[in-house]
Structure formats: structure tokens, C-alpha cells
Scaffold this motif. Sequence first.
Motif, PDB file in Angstrom:
ATOM      1  N   UNK A 198      12.882  -4.056   2.674  1.00  0.00           N
ATOM      2  CA  UNK A 198      12.460  -5.204   1.874  1.00  0.00           C
ATOM      3  C   UNK A 198      12.419  -4.850   0.395  1.00  0.00           C
ATOM      4  N   UNK A 199      12.803  -5.782  -0.475  1.00  0.00           N
ATOM      5  CA  UNK A 199      12.701  -5.517  -1.911  1.00  0.00           C
ATOM      6  C   UNK A 199      11.252  -5.636  -2.374  1.00  0.00           C
ATOM      7  N   UNK A 200      10.940  -4.953  -3.460  1.00  0.00           N
ATOM      8  CA  UNK A 200       9.670  -5.222  -4.129  1.00  0.00           C
ATOM      9  C   UNK A 200       9.889  -6.415  -5.057  1.00  0.00           C
ATOM     10  N   UNK A 201       8.801  -7.043  -5.478  1.00  0.00           N
ATOM     11  CA  UNK A 201       8.933  -8.142  -6.433  1.00  0.00           C
ATOM     12  C   UNK A 201       9.564  -7.647  -7.731  1.00  0.00           C
ATOM     13  N   UNK A 202       9.215  -6.422  -8.110  1.00  0.00           N
ATOM     14  CA  UNK A 202       9.779  -5.838  -9.337  1.00  0.00           C
ATOM     15  C   UNK A 202      11.292  -5.720  -9.209  1.00  0.00           C
ATOM     16  N   UNK A 203      11.761  -5.208  -8.083  1.00  0.00           N
ATOM     17  CA  UNK A 203      13.200  -5.057  -7.854  1.00  0.00           C
ATOM     18  C   UNK A 203      13.909  -6.401  -7.901  1.00  0.00           C
ATOM     19  N   UNK A 204      13.203  -7.455  -7.472  1.00  0.00           N
ATOM     20  CA  UNK A 204      13.793  -8.794  -7.455  1.00  0.00           C
ATOM     21  C   UNK A 204      13.765  -9.474  -8.821  1.00  0.00           C
ATOM     22  N   UNK A 205      13.214  -8.787  -9.831  1.00  0.00           N
ATOM     23  CA  UNK A 205      13.234  -9.343 -11.175  1.00  0.00           C
ATOM     24  C   UNK A 205      11.898  -9.812 -11.699  1.00  0.00           C
ATOM     25  N   UNK A 206      10.837  -9.684 -10.894  1.00  0.00           N
ATOM     26  CA  UNK A 206       9.498 -10.123 -11.321  1.00  0.00           C
ATOM     27  C   UNK A 206       8.682  -8.875 -11.672  1.00  0.00           C
ATOM     28  N   UNK A 207       8.931  -8.346 -12.870  1.00  0.00           N
ATOM     29  CA  UNK A 207       8.404  -7.035 -13.250  1.00  0.00           C
ATOM     30  C   UNK A 207       6.884  -6.976 -13.341  1.00  0.00           C
ATOM     31  N   UNK A 208       6.237  -8.126 -13.551  1.00  0.00           N
ATOM     32  CA  UNK A 208       4.777  -8.131 -13.681  1.00  0.00           C
ATOM     33  C   UNK A 208       4.054  -8.410 -12.365  1.00  0.00           C
ATOM     34  N   UNK A 209       4.807  -8.632 -11.311  1.00  0.00           N
ATOM     35  CA  UNK A 209       4.189  -8.929 -10.011  1.00  0.00           C
ATOM     36  C   UNK A 209       4.024  -7.620  -9.244  1.00  0.00           C
ATOM     37  N   UNK A 210       2.954  -6.915  -9.582  1.00  0.00           N
ATOM     38  CA  UNK A 210       2.646  -5.618  -8.968  1.00  0.00           C
ATOM     39  C   UNK A 210       1.185  -5.638  -8.539  1.00  0.00           C
ATOM     40  N   UNK A 211       0.913  -5.285  -7.323  1.00  0.00           N
ATOM     41  CA  UNK A 211      -0.474  -5.237  -6.837  1.00  0.00           C
ATOM     42  C   UNK A 211      -0.628  -4.084  -5.852  1.00  0.00           C
ATOM     43  N   UNK A 212      -1.429  -3.120  -6.229  1.00  0.00           N
ATOM     44  CA  UNK A 212      -1.810  -2.045  -5.308  1.00  0.00           C
ATOM     45  C   UNK A 212      -3.333  -1.993  -5.281  1.00  0.00           C
ATOM     46  N   UNK A 213      -3.873  -1.578  -4.181  1.00  0.00           N
ATOM     47  CA  UNK A 213      -5.335  -1.543  -4.041  1.00  0.00           C
ATOM     48  C   UNK A 213      -5.724  -0.323  -3.215  1.00  0.00           C
ATOM     49  N   UNK A 214      -7.019  -0.185  -2.938  1.00  0.00           N
ATOM     50  CA  UNK A 214      -7.495   1.031  -2.288  1.00  0.00           C
ATOM     51  C   UNK A 214      -8.811   0.786  -1.558  1.00  0.00           C
ATOM     52  N   UNK A 215      -9.160   1.772  -0.726  1.00  0.00           N
ATOM     53  CA  UNK A 215     -10.432   1.779  -0.006  1.00  0.00           C
ATOM     54  C   UNK A 215     -11.165   3.072  -0.355  1.00  0.00           C
ATOM     55  N   UNK A 216     -12.410   2.955  -0.811  1.00  0.00           N
ATOM     56  CA  UNK A 216     -13.187   4.128  -1.202  1.00  0.00           C
ATOM     57  C   UNK A 216     -14.597   4.034  -0.627  1.00  0.00           C
ATOM     58  N   UNK A 217     -15.223   5.193  -0.439  1.00  0.00           N
ATOM     59  CA  UNK A 217     -16.572   5.241   0.124  1.00  0.00           C
ATOM     60  C   UNK A 217     -17.594   5.544  -0.965  1.00  0.00           C
ATOM     61  N   UNK A 218     -18.740   4.851  -0.875  1.00  0.00           N
ATOM     62  CA  UNK A 218     -19.812   4.979  -1.857  1.00  0.00           C
ATOM     63  C   UNK A 218     -21.156   5.122  -1.153  1.00  0.00           C
ATOM     64  N   UNK A 219     -22.090   5.759  -1.850  1.00  0.00           N
ATOM     65  CA  UNK A 219     -23.474   5.877  -1.386  1.00  0.00           C
ATOM     66  C   UNK A 219     -24.381   5.180  -2.397  1.00  0.00           C
TER      67      UNK A 219
END
Length: 332
Positions: A243-264
Amino acid sequence: MPLIPDLNRRHALAALGGLALAPVASLARTEQPFTPGQPIKVLIGVPAGGTQDVLTRAIAQQVRESLGPLIIDNRSGAAGRIAVEAVKTAPPDGHTLLLGTAGMMTMFPGAYRNLSYDPIKDFVPIINAARFELALVVNKDVPVSTLAEFIAWAKAQGDKVSFASYGAGTPSHFLGEMLNRAAGLKMVHVPYRGSTPARQDVMGGSVPVYFDTIGGAQQMLPSGRVKVLATSGEKRSPLMPNLPSFVEAGYKDVVATAWFAYYAPLKTPPATIDKLRAEFTRAVNAREVRQQLLQNGMYPIADGSEALLKTMREDTARWTAIMKAVNFQAND
């Protein structure tokens, strides 16, 4: 000398002694010891069955002997804020933890005017365990097979197309808003209380479009009821290389990465934090856990507190700028 005054004097000294010890007792209550073997409750702000459960169960299998059982407590509601607030006020003894998301810890500060917690000041970061990317998922009956076809179809529908997210003010939500902005679409946002109900509705056809985690998209594909069209990283995902990324398809600002972290909770003793971090890091780096995370669309990280705080500050600035650009303000 009379007996009664002596008794009164001793009582007075005892009372003064109690007052002198009061700060020590207070300190003891603050610095509550961690008890290996006692269950550790991990609060998760979405309903059961999601990717966060998979991550925590994988870690739980590795730390059972060294720390004790990890118990998942799904506290959905208020876009995860109920879970965050519960951990904020929990005893700081290492036995109540939060699985914090990028939404809770870096997006909500810019989304809510009256947020009841400060992600940096109210918690102690333990470990950033995993990151993930998202994917554009559509119901099988949407008449498209590629991202380009989807853009053309959605543009022709105007504001008659709705897209689901797993919560308002989350990466899932803003990926849809970024695509709207970049491609000139008018899709209407429909927030859900977590990924599980959103997946059920996109597979059932109640909502035609959903921006899910790559792991969630992978889980739905075997059903034959959805199609996945693109991913949200800067490059193609190694988990969905066709599958292409949105960036590869020409939408350079459509980038979203996220994460899971543990807190006390704040004031959890440093020794307890160090122990939890060491064991969680060992767990995330275990081959079995890494394989399980990759199979569920997550990339193992195992970043410590300093790297996690840096990520939090950078992401907060980035997401706040995006919210201002799309004029988003969450309902408190």
C-alpha cells in the motif's frame, strides 16, 4: 510532687512527640513501597479488545515472575480522560499505572480548554513501549480500489461521506481532518469510544470510512468486509508494503504516527520507577513480545523517560499547530 501533674506532663510530651513525628508519617504515606508479587493494575482508556490490551498482555507475560500479575482495567469514556484522571489520584506505590496514548498525553492539552491534568507535571514517565501508524479503511461496498479512486469518489459525495475515528482529538481523528484539508474533501467526522465499536461499524457498513491503526486494519482484512487503501507514515509501512503512504501519493502533510507509553502517578518513588522501567524494557525487548507487537501493527521502542518526555514535547507542539490550522476545539 502530686501524681496527676506527672501524668499530664507525660501525656503532653507524648503529644509533642506525636507532632514531631507527623511529618515523618506523612512522608511515609507519600513514599509508599512497591510490593513485588502484589497485582499491578494498568488502566486503559478504551474498551476491551483493542491493540492496547494486546501490548499490555504481552508485557504481562514477561514480568509476572519479577513484578507480579499485570491486570488490565479498561476505563473507557471521555476519550480516555477517565482513565488518566483515575491514575492521577491513585496511590503512588507503583501498583496503579496508566497506558497513555499520544492522544491523551500530547493532543488533549491543545484540544481541551479545561483539561483536568497536565501530562508532564502530573505523571512520572516509565517507558514508551511501542509506536504505530494508521491506515485508511473503507467498507467493502465503497466503490473504490485505490486511494486515487477514493479521493475522487469522496470529493464527488461532498459532505455526505462520514469518517469514523476511535475518539475525538486522537491521531485517528486528525488523520481524517488532514486528508480533508490536503485533498479538498468534506468528510464529516464521527467519533467513537475506542477502536472496537468503530471497527464493528465500518465492517457492518454503518460508517463507510475509518482511520484505524495498521494493526486494527490487519485484523479486519480477513473478514472480507473492508478494504485498506493507504497508510500514514512518511514511507510505506513494512507491515503493509503493497500500500502507498499518503506522502507517496502526493499528500506530503498527511502524516500521523502515534505511540503507547506507561506512566505512574506523581510522587511514585524513583526506586519503584527504576524497577518498573527495567522490567518493562526487558519485556518489550524480548523476542516473543517484539514478534507479537509486529504481528499486531506496532513497532517496539522501549524508550526511557528522557526520550519519552522529548517526544511528548515535540508531538504536543506539532498536534497543537494542526488543531489551530483546522480550527478544532474539543467540547470540555
